[in-house]
Design a protein around this motif. Sequence first.
Motif, PDB file in Angstrom:
ATOM      1  N   LEU A 256      -6.684 -12.579   5.637  1.00 27.39           N
ATOM      2  CA  LEU A 256      -6.558 -11.784   6.854  1.00 27.39           C
ATOM      3  C   LEU A 256      -7.919 -11.451   7.463  1.00 27.39           C
ATOM      4  CD1 LEU A 256      -3.668  -9.338   5.861  1.00 27.39           C
ATOM      5  CD2 LEU A 256      -3.560 -11.274   7.442  1.00 27.39           C
ATOM      6  N   SER A 257      -8.925 -11.225   6.632  1.00 30.41           N
ATOM      7  CA  SER A 257     -10.254 -10.936   7.185  1.00 30.41           C
ATOM      8  C   SER A 257     -10.800 -12.138   7.940  1.00 30.41           C
ATOM      9  CB  SER A 257     -11.220 -10.510   6.073  1.00 30.41           C
ATOM     10  OG  SER A 257     -11.436 -11.545   5.137  1.00 30.41           O
ATOM     11  N   HIS A 258     -10.490 -13.349   7.469  1.00 27.67           N
ATOM     12  CA  HIS A 258     -10.888 -14.559   8.208  1.00 27.67           C
ATOM     13  C   HIS A 258     -10.229 -14.608   9.580  1.00 27.67           C
ATOM     14  CE1 HIS A 258     -13.397 -16.947   5.514  1.00 27.67           C
ATOM     15  NE2 HIS A 258     -12.633 -16.555   4.512  1.00 27.67           N
ATOM     16  N   GLN A 259      -9.074 -13.963   9.705  1.00 30.54           N
ATOM     17  CA  GLN A 259      -8.342 -13.972  10.974  1.00 30.54           C
ATOM     18  C   GLN A 259      -8.667 -12.752  11.827  1.00 30.54           C
ATOM     19  OE1 GLN A 259      -6.456 -16.322  12.135  1.00 30.54           O
ATOM     20  NE2 GLN A 259      -6.240 -17.660  10.351  1.00 30.54           N
ATOM     21  N   GLY A 260      -9.641 -11.954  11.425  1.00 29.81           N
ATOM     22  CA  GLY A 260     -10.063 -10.828  12.248  1.00 29.81           C
ATOM     23  C   GLY A 260      -9.424  -9.500  11.891  1.00 29.81           C
ATOM     24  N   TYR A 261      -8.911  -9.380  10.684  1.00 25.93           N
ATOM     25  CA  TYR A 261      -8.300  -8.135  10.231  1.00 25.93           C
ATOM     26  C   TYR A 261      -9.266  -7.338   9.351  1.00 25.93           C
ATOM     27  CZ  TYR A 261      -3.609  -9.586  11.730  1.00 25.93           C
ATOM     28  OH  TYR A 261      -2.521  -9.965  12.470  1.00 25.93           O
ATOM     29  N   ILE A 262      -9.141  -6.033   9.425  1.00 27.09           N
ATOM     30  CA  ILE A 262      -9.792  -5.145   8.457  1.00 27.09           C
ATOM     31  C   ILE A 262      -8.734  -4.766   7.430  1.00 27.09           C
ATOM     32  CG2 ILE A 262     -10.880  -2.901   8.109  1.00 27.09           C
ATOM     33  CD1 ILE A 262     -11.983  -3.155  10.989  1.00 27.09           C
ATOM     34  N   VAL A 263      -9.030  -5.010   6.167  1.00 27.49           N
ATOM     35  CA  VAL A 263      -8.042  -4.812   5.098  1.00 27.49           C
ATOM     36  C   VAL A 263      -8.629  -3.859   4.058  1.00 27.49           C
ATOM     37  CG1 VAL A 263      -6.576  -5.924   3.391  1.00 27.49           C
ATOM     38  CG2 VAL A 263      -7.221  -7.170   5.470  1.00 27.49           C
ATOM     39  N   ALA A 264      -7.898  -2.798   3.751  1.00 29.24           N
ATOM     40  CA  ALA A 264      -8.390  -1.818   2.786  1.00 29.24           C
ATOM     41  C   ALA A 264      -7.335  -1.566   1.719  1.00 29.24           C
ATOM     42  CB  ALA A 264      -8.736  -0.507   3.484  1.00 29.24           C
ATOM     43  N   SER A 265      -7.785  -1.537   0.471  1.00 32.36           N
ATOM     44  CA  SER A 265      -6.870  -1.355  -0.646  1.00 32.36           C
ATOM     45  C   SER A 265      -7.478  -0.419  -1.680  1.00 32.36           C
ATOM     46  CB  SER A 265      -6.569  -2.714  -1.291  1.00 32.36           C
ATOM     47  OG  SER A 265      -5.694  -2.574  -2.386  1.00 32.36           O
ATOM     48  N   PRO A 266      -6.848   0.726  -1.937  1.00 28.74           N
ATOM     49  CA  PRO A 266      -7.363   1.636  -2.962  1.00 28.74           C
ATOM     50  C   PRO A 266      -6.780   1.317  -4.330  1.00 28.74           C
ATOM     51  CG  PRO A 266      -5.545   2.683  -1.827  1.00 28.74           C
ATOM     52  CD  PRO A 266      -5.714   1.319  -1.195  1.00 28.74           C
ATOM     53  N   ASN A 267      -7.493   1.697  -5.375  1.00 27.83           N
ATOM     54  CA  ASN A 267      -6.915   1.760  -6.708  1.00 27.83           C
ATOM     55  C   ASN A 267      -6.213   3.100  -6.846  1.00 27.83           C
ATOM     56  OD1 ASN A 267      -7.718  -0.740  -7.670  1.00 27.83           O
ATOM     57  ND2 ASN A 267      -9.603   0.032  -8.579  1.00 27.83           N
ATOM     58  N   HIS A 268      -4.943   3.076  -7.230  1.00 32.47           N
ATOM     59  CA  HIS A 268      -4.180   4.312  -7.367  1.00 32.47           C
ATOM     60  C   HIS A 268      -4.413   4.926  -8.749  1.00 32.47           C
ATOM     61  CE1 HIS A 268      -1.969   3.736  -3.627  1.00 32.47           C
ATOM     62  NE2 HIS A 268      -1.632   2.514  -4.003  1.00 32.47           N
ATOM     63  N   PRO A 269      -5.135   6.037  -8.851  1.00 25.64           N
ATOM     64  CA  PRO A 269      -5.383   6.664 -10.152  1.00 25.64           C
ATOM     65  C   PRO A 269      -4.080   6.942 -10.911  1.00 25.64           C
ATOM     66  CG  PRO A 269      -6.762   7.663  -8.480  1.00 25.64           C
ATOM     67  CD  PRO A 269      -5.802   6.764  -7.749  1.00 25.64           C
ATOM     68  N   GLY A 270      -4.104   6.632 -12.190  1.00 23.70           N
ATOM     69  CA  GLY A 270      -2.935   6.861 -13.029  1.00 23.70           C
ATOM     70  C   GLY A 270      -2.033   5.662 -13.176  1.00 23.70           C
ATOM     71  N   THR A 271      -2.068   4.745 -12.199  1.00 30.11           N
ATOM     72  CA  THR A 271      -1.219   3.551 -12.266  1.00 30.11           C
ATOM     73  C   THR A 271      -2.028   2.280 -11.998  1.00 30.11           C
ATOM     74  OG1 THR A 271      -0.574   3.846  -9.929  1.00 30.11           O
ATOM     75  CG2 THR A 271       0.884   4.776 -11.601  1.00 30.11           C
ATOM     76  N   THR A 272      -3.325   2.351 -12.286  1.00 32.73           N
ATOM     77  CA  THR A 272      -4.232   1.238 -12.019  1.00 32.73           C
ATOM     78  C   THR A 272      -4.782   0.676 -13.327  1.00 32.73           C
ATOM     79  OG1 THR A 272      -4.906   2.017  -9.826  1.00 32.73           O
ATOM     80  CG2 THR A 272      -6.470   0.639 -10.981  1.00 32.73           C
ATOM     81  N   THR A 273      -5.040  -0.618 -13.341  1.00 29.71           N
ATOM     82  CA  THR A 273      -5.674  -1.248 -14.489  1.00 29.71           C
ATOM     83  C   THR A 273      -6.877  -0.439 -14.949  1.00 29.71           C
ATOM     84  OG1 THR A 273      -5.051  -3.391 -13.551  1.00 29.71           O
ATOM     85  CG2 THR A 273      -6.652  -3.425 -15.344  1.00 29.71           C
ATOM     86  N   LYS A 274      -6.970  -0.177 -16.241  1.00 28.01           N
ATOM     87  CA  LYS A 274      -8.059   0.591 -16.854  1.00 28.01           C
ATOM     88  C   LYS A 274      -8.051   2.065 -16.440  1.00 28.01           C
ATOM     89  CE  LYS A 274     -11.045  -3.453 -17.375  1.00 28.01           C
ATOM     90  NZ  LYS A 274     -12.375  -4.046 -17.103  1.00 28.01           N
ATOM     91  N   ASN A 275      -7.011   2.481 -15.736  1.00 32.32           N
ATOM     92  CA  ASN A 275      -6.858   3.896 -15.399  1.00 32.32           C
ATOM     93  C   ASN A 275      -5.369   4.229 -15.397  1.00 32.32           C
ATOM     94  OD1 ASN A 275      -6.930   6.515 -14.478  1.00 32.32           O
ATOM     95  ND2 ASN A 275      -7.928   6.050 -12.532  1.00 32.32           N
ATOM     96  N   MET A 276      -4.728   3.992 -16.543  1.00 31.06           N
ATOM     97  CA  MET A 276      -3.313   4.291 -16.703  1.00 31.06           C
ATOM     98  C   MET A 276      -3.181   5.655 -17.379  1.00 31.06           C
ATOM     99  SD  MET A 276      -1.637   1.759 -15.384  1.00 31.06           S
ATOM    100  CE  MET A 276       0.010   1.822 -16.083  1.00 31.06           C
ATOM    101  N   ASP A 277      -2.632   6.600 -16.654  1.00 25.83           N
ATOM    102  CA  ASP A 277      -2.533   7.962 -17.162  1.00 25.83           C
ATOM    103  C   ASP A 277      -1.181   8.533 -16.736  1.00 25.83           C
ATOM    104  OD1 ASP A 277      -2.677  10.826 -17.408  1.00 25.83           O
ATOM    105  OD2 ASP A 277      -4.868  10.682 -17.466  1.00 25.83           O
ATOM    106  N   ARG A 278      -0.291   8.706 -17.705  1.00 22.50           N
ATOM    107  CA  ARG A 278       1.071   9.148 -17.394  1.00 22.50           C
ATOM    108  C   ARG A 278       1.092  10.494 -16.693  1.00 22.50           C
ATOM    109  NH1 ARG A 278       4.946  12.178 -19.982  1.00 22.50           N
ATOM    110  NH2 ARG A 278       3.649  12.459 -21.834  1.00 22.50           N
ATOM    111  N   MET A 279       0.233  11.407 -17.112  1.00 20.80           N
ATOM    112  CA  MET A 279       0.219  12.743 -16.518  1.00 20.80           C
ATOM    113  C   MET A 279      -0.205  12.683 -15.046  1.00 20.80           C
ATOM    114  SD  MET A 279       1.387  14.568 -18.901  1.00 20.80           S
ATOM    115  CE  MET A 279       1.111  16.209 -18.240  1.00 20.80           C
TER     116      MET A 279
END
Length: 345
Positions: A107-130
């Motif tokens: 999408l960036s090649h096509q002129g898009y700005i793309v943003a993606s956050p890591n969601h704390p608690g459900t992200t690789t190396k940050n898995m926290d049930r609480m």
Amino acid sequence: MLNKLCILFTLLLVFSLSANATSVEQVEYQSGFQETTIMDDHRPLDIAIWYPTHQTEPREKIGDNIIFEGEYAVRNAKLAGKNHPVILISHGFGGSWRNQVWLASALSHQGYIVASPNHPGTTTKNMDRMVAQNMLERPNDIRRTLTYLLSDPTFSVAIDPLKIGVVGHSYGGLTAIELIGGRFSASLFEHACQTYPFLASCKVYHQQMQSLDKESDYFKLDKNMQDSRIQAAFIFDLGLARGFTKDSLANINIPTLVVSAGDFDKTLPAELESQYLIQNMPSSTTEYLSLDAATHFSFIGICKANATTILKEEEIDDSYICENDTNQRQAIHQLLVDKIISYLH
């Protein structure tokens, strides 16, 4: 009933032709890339941003590892152009922004700005049930990411505020539906899980919510999390669909593409997940795309040639991530890129 494989073949043919036309007329950018962190005492948020640039060097592969192919980009390159559409991506349970670098890059090649956050608690190396128990923080992560882009001196002046969409895969699909007006009911989902206890989404939910008092605020999830700045949504093989109230789904009024995978995983049946959305969302603004050739993991990166062998040798065999669709994943990705562009272009 039309054969799903025929539908897939037809769509691939149509969109491969449109992609060829697009590649001549619109591909004019390289990929820029940067990482940033929104500092917040409550919930610091790591975000990856892909964007159009004219810089070609120095390139590096982003998201590349022994399992998945990365994509080339110029880190901290100068943003090029104006009036760019925006796509926000919410990754699946246990994933990260690296799962969809294929989409962000294209999408960036096509002129898009793309943003993606890591969601704390459900992200690789940050898995926290609480941390994960407050499910409403996920849509808040996307909301905060968009606010950051629209207030940042570099990106804000280059964004078309009338072309903003959200993509969600798996658990990220739930995040995206909440952002466009869906309301999740814990009691409704609990009832669904009594009827369909084999669903993978029920197992994840119960592990995440175990030991919580039923009167806890964490179970009061049916709040309005809609973000009016988002004008389109793309839902890739979501889970937990049956927790959304039918009334809230019926009132969603923005263009939405719901995509389901094939039946490789019996715990993620399209008829109980993606099709639940389709049955209850307005037909005038909702499109359903069923991809029999796709697995639940077709929506993450391209697996390297020896990825399956490596995964089979690990302590936990995750080789299923790279199996079944190996020869078609790239075509599936191209189809989805073209669909997103057709919605927002």
